[in-house]
Design an enzyme around this catalytic site. Sequence first.
Site, PDB file in Angstrom:
ATOM      1  N   ASP A  33    -120.801 -36.186  24.332  1.00 42.14           N
ATOM      2  CA  ASP A  33    -119.524 -35.715  23.769  1.00 42.14           C
ATOM      3  C   ASP A  33    -118.605 -36.907  23.556  1.00 42.14           C
ATOM      4  OD1 ASP A  33    -116.929 -34.236  23.461  1.00 42.14           O
ATOM      5  OD2 ASP A  33    -118.077 -32.534  24.195  1.00 42.14           O
ATOM      6  N   VAL A  59    -121.464 -37.670  17.566  1.00 45.09           N
ATOM      7  CA  VAL A  59    -122.702 -37.201  16.921  1.00 45.09           C
ATOM      8  C   VAL A  59    -122.778 -37.553  15.437  1.00 45.09           C
ATOM      9  CG1 VAL A  59    -123.091 -35.280  18.533  1.00 45.09           C
ATOM     10  CG2 VAL A  59    -121.764 -34.884  16.432  1.00 45.09           C
ATOM     11  N   TYR A 151    -115.795 -26.505   6.352  1.00 48.53           N
ATOM     12  CA  TYR A 151    -116.418 -25.865   7.518  1.00 48.53           C
ATOM     13  C   TYR A 151    -117.506 -24.893   7.051  1.00 48.53           C
ATOM     14  CZ  TYR A 151    -116.801 -23.678  12.132  1.00 48.53           C
ATOM     15  OH  TYR A 151    -117.268 -23.211  13.342  1.00 48.53           O
ATOM     16  N   THR A 186    -112.233 -20.299  22.450  1.00 46.72           N
ATOM     17  CA  THR A 186    -112.367 -21.686  22.909  1.00 46.72           C
ATOM     18  C   THR A 186    -111.230 -22.497  22.289  1.00 46.72           C
ATOM     19  OG1 THR A 186    -113.609 -22.592  21.048  1.00 46.72           O
ATOM     20  CG2 THR A 186    -114.907 -21.421  22.713  1.00 46.72           C
TER      21      THR A 186
HETATM   22  N1  LIG Z   1    -115.047 -20.897  18.862  1.00 51.68           N
HETATM   23  C1  LIG Z   1    -115.426 -20.277  17.759  1.00 51.68           C
HETATM   24  O1  LIG Z   1    -114.790 -19.302  17.315  1.00 51.68           O
HETATM   25  C2  LIG Z   1    -116.659 -20.731  17.027  1.00 51.68           C
HETATM   26  C3  LIG Z   1    -117.203 -19.871  16.066  1.00 51.68           C
HETATM   27  C4  LIG Z   1    -118.339 -20.266  15.382  1.00 51.68           C
HETATM   28  C5  LIG Z   1    -118.923 -21.480  15.643  1.00 51.68           C
HETATM   29  N2  LIG Z   1    -118.361 -22.301  16.577  1.00 51.68           N
HETATM   30  C6  LIG Z   1    -119.007 -23.587  16.805  1.00 51.68           C
HETATM   31  O2  LIG Z   1    -119.316 -23.724  18.168  1.00 51.68           O
HETATM   32  C7  LIG Z   1    -119.421 -25.115  18.486  1.00 51.68           C
HETATM   33  C8  LIG Z   1    -118.653 -25.411  19.753  1.00 51.68           C
HETATM   34  O3  LIG Z   1    -117.281 -25.197  19.510  1.00 51.68           O
HETATM   35  P1  LIG Z   1    -116.284 -24.566  20.578  1.00 51.68           P
HETATM   36  O4  LIG Z   1    -115.792 -23.309  19.988  1.00 51.68           O
HETATM   37  O5  LIG Z   1    -116.894 -24.551  21.915  1.00 51.68           O
HETATM   38  O6  LIG Z   1    -115.067 -25.610  20.468  1.00 51.68           O
HETATM   39  P2  LIG Z   1    -114.553 -26.731  21.483  1.00 51.68           P
HETATM   40  O7  LIG Z   1    -113.519 -27.464  20.714  1.00 51.68           O
HETATM   41  O8  LIG Z   1    -114.188 -26.104  22.774  1.00 51.68           O
HETATM   42  O9  LIG Z   1    -115.827 -27.648  21.718  1.00 51.68           O
HETATM   43  C9  LIG Z   1    -116.294 -28.564  20.776  1.00 51.68           C
HETATM   44  C10 LIG Z   1    -116.824 -29.779  21.524  1.00 51.68           C
HETATM   45  O10 LIG Z   1    -117.399 -30.677  20.549  1.00 51.68           O
HETATM   46  C11 LIG Z   1    -116.952 -31.988  20.865  1.00 51.68           C
HETATM   47  N3  LIG Z   1    -116.983 -32.826  19.666  1.00 51.68           N
HETATM   48  C12 LIG Z   1    -116.182 -32.767  18.574  1.00 51.68           C
HETATM   49  N4  LIG Z   1    -116.494 -33.737  17.709  1.00 51.68           N
HETATM   50  C13 LIG Z   1    -117.517 -34.428  18.263  1.00 51.68           C
HETATM   51  C14 LIG Z   1    -118.272 -35.565  17.848  1.00 51.68           C
HETATM   52  N5  LIG Z   1    -118.024 -36.176  16.683  1.00 51.68           N
HETATM   53  N6  LIG Z   1    -119.257 -36.002  18.662  1.00 51.68           N
HETATM   54  C15 LIG Z   1    -119.504 -35.398  19.862  1.00 51.68           C
HETATM   55  N7  LIG Z   1    -118.805 -34.344  20.304  1.00 51.68           N
HETATM   56  C16 LIG Z   1    -117.832 -33.858  19.511  1.00 51.68           C
HETATM   57  C17 LIG Z   1    -115.536 -31.794  21.397  1.00 51.68           C
HETATM   58  O11 LIG Z   1    -115.072 -32.929  22.118  1.00 51.68           O
HETATM   59  C18 LIG Z   1    -115.716 -30.546  22.243  1.00 51.68           C
HETATM   60  O12 LIG Z   1    -116.100 -30.863  23.562  1.00 51.68           O
HETATM   61  C19 LIG Z   1    -118.900 -25.864  17.252  1.00 51.68           C
HETATM   62  O13 LIG Z   1    -119.996 -26.324  16.484  1.00 51.68           O
HETATM   63  C20 LIG Z   1    -118.154 -24.788  16.489  1.00 51.68           C
HETATM   64  O14 LIG Z   1    -118.077 -25.046  15.108  1.00 51.68           O
HETATM   65  C21 LIG Z   1    -117.259 -21.955  17.288  1.00 51.68           C
END
Ligand SMILES: NC(=O)c1ccc[n+]([C@@H]2O[C@H](COP(=O)([O-])OP(=O)(O)OC[C@H]3O[C@@H](n4cnc5c(N)ncnc54)[C@H](O)[C@@H]3O)[C@@H](O)[C@H]2O)c1
Length: 246
Positions: A33, A59, A151, A186
């Site tokens: 991360d 990443v 997105y 989240t």
């Molecule tokens: N929360 C939602 O409603 C939702 C819905 C659909 C999909 N998602 C997807 O779920 C996944 C996780 O998101 P979340 O909701 O837990 O959000 P979050 O913000 O809590 O977690 C995202 C994590 O990714 C890390 N991150 C961001 N950019 C990065 C990079 N360049 N390299 C490494 N790490 C990086 C952040 O530091 C964080 O720890 C994401 O891919 C998001 O698009 C979330």
Amino acid sequence: MPKVALVTGGSSGIGLATVRRLAADGMEIVIADVNEKGHNLVEQLHKDGIKASFQHCDVSVEEAVKQTVEEVKKQYGQLHVLINNAGVGNREIKLTDLPVLEWQKVIDINLTGVFLGMKYAIPLIEESGGGAIVNVSSLLGFKGKKLMSAYNASKAGVITLTKNAALEYGKHNIRVNAVAPGVIDTPIVDGWKEQEQKWEVLSRANALRRVGTPTEVANAIRFLVSEEASYITGTTLMVDGGGLTY
Ligand SMILES: NC(=O)c1ccc[n+]([C@@H]2O[C@H](COP(=O)([O-])OP(=O)(O)OC[C@H]3O[C@@H](n4cnc5c(N)ncnc54)[C@H](O)[C@@H]3O)[C@@H](O)[C@H]2O)c1
């Protein structure tokens, strides 16, 4: 020997819930991360009896992902599970107003990041006798949402990339699937939560009429990497409370 899992974006939200869920199944976890909170988090996880380590890794940067996998190989000698979960949202903005740099950043993290994760981890998973990968897409990989073009496109790309990888590495005993969460509580949705009316509408735009929890997504991810899903590959599991159906 315990299985080793690499979870990108494991410092927060769905990633962190997945770290805890996979560890409950006895796996050793590497969190990759950009969020330095991961260092303290690992101490906390150790106190909770979870074997985890932290790698600072963006990443979207090829060299960083390559080094992270090399470090996993050095420290653990093997890798069985990859969760490509790291992701970012995009500022809500019309397509014609979206600066190319902002478009690029979202694509680089959400789509190229998944490609890089698989590019560098698959050879090590293969060397380890096979395993399973789950890529985190989104309900918004299936349906459009105004002002979210980057997105939307990035998450749609993840679904097809998952199919490619499943086809190319099935014979190497590697299953590749995706999950498509709906609205999950989240930090990534904090911006929406601040807008009370919008949050009310968004959180109820599904059959179950509520937002999901990170653990509910982690449970689906855990299923897809488990032996219970041994004949499932190339698919995307909706974890959206019926959001696509709505
Ligand atoms: N929360 C939602 O409603 C939702 C819905 C659909 C999909 N998602 C997807 O779920 C996944 C996780 O998101 P979340 O909701 O837990 O959000 P979050 O913000 O809590 O977690 C995202 C994590 O990714 C890390 N991150 C961001 N950019 C990065 C990079 N360049 N390299 C490494 N790490 C990086 C952040 O530091 C964080 O720890 C994401 O891919 C998001 O698009 C979330």
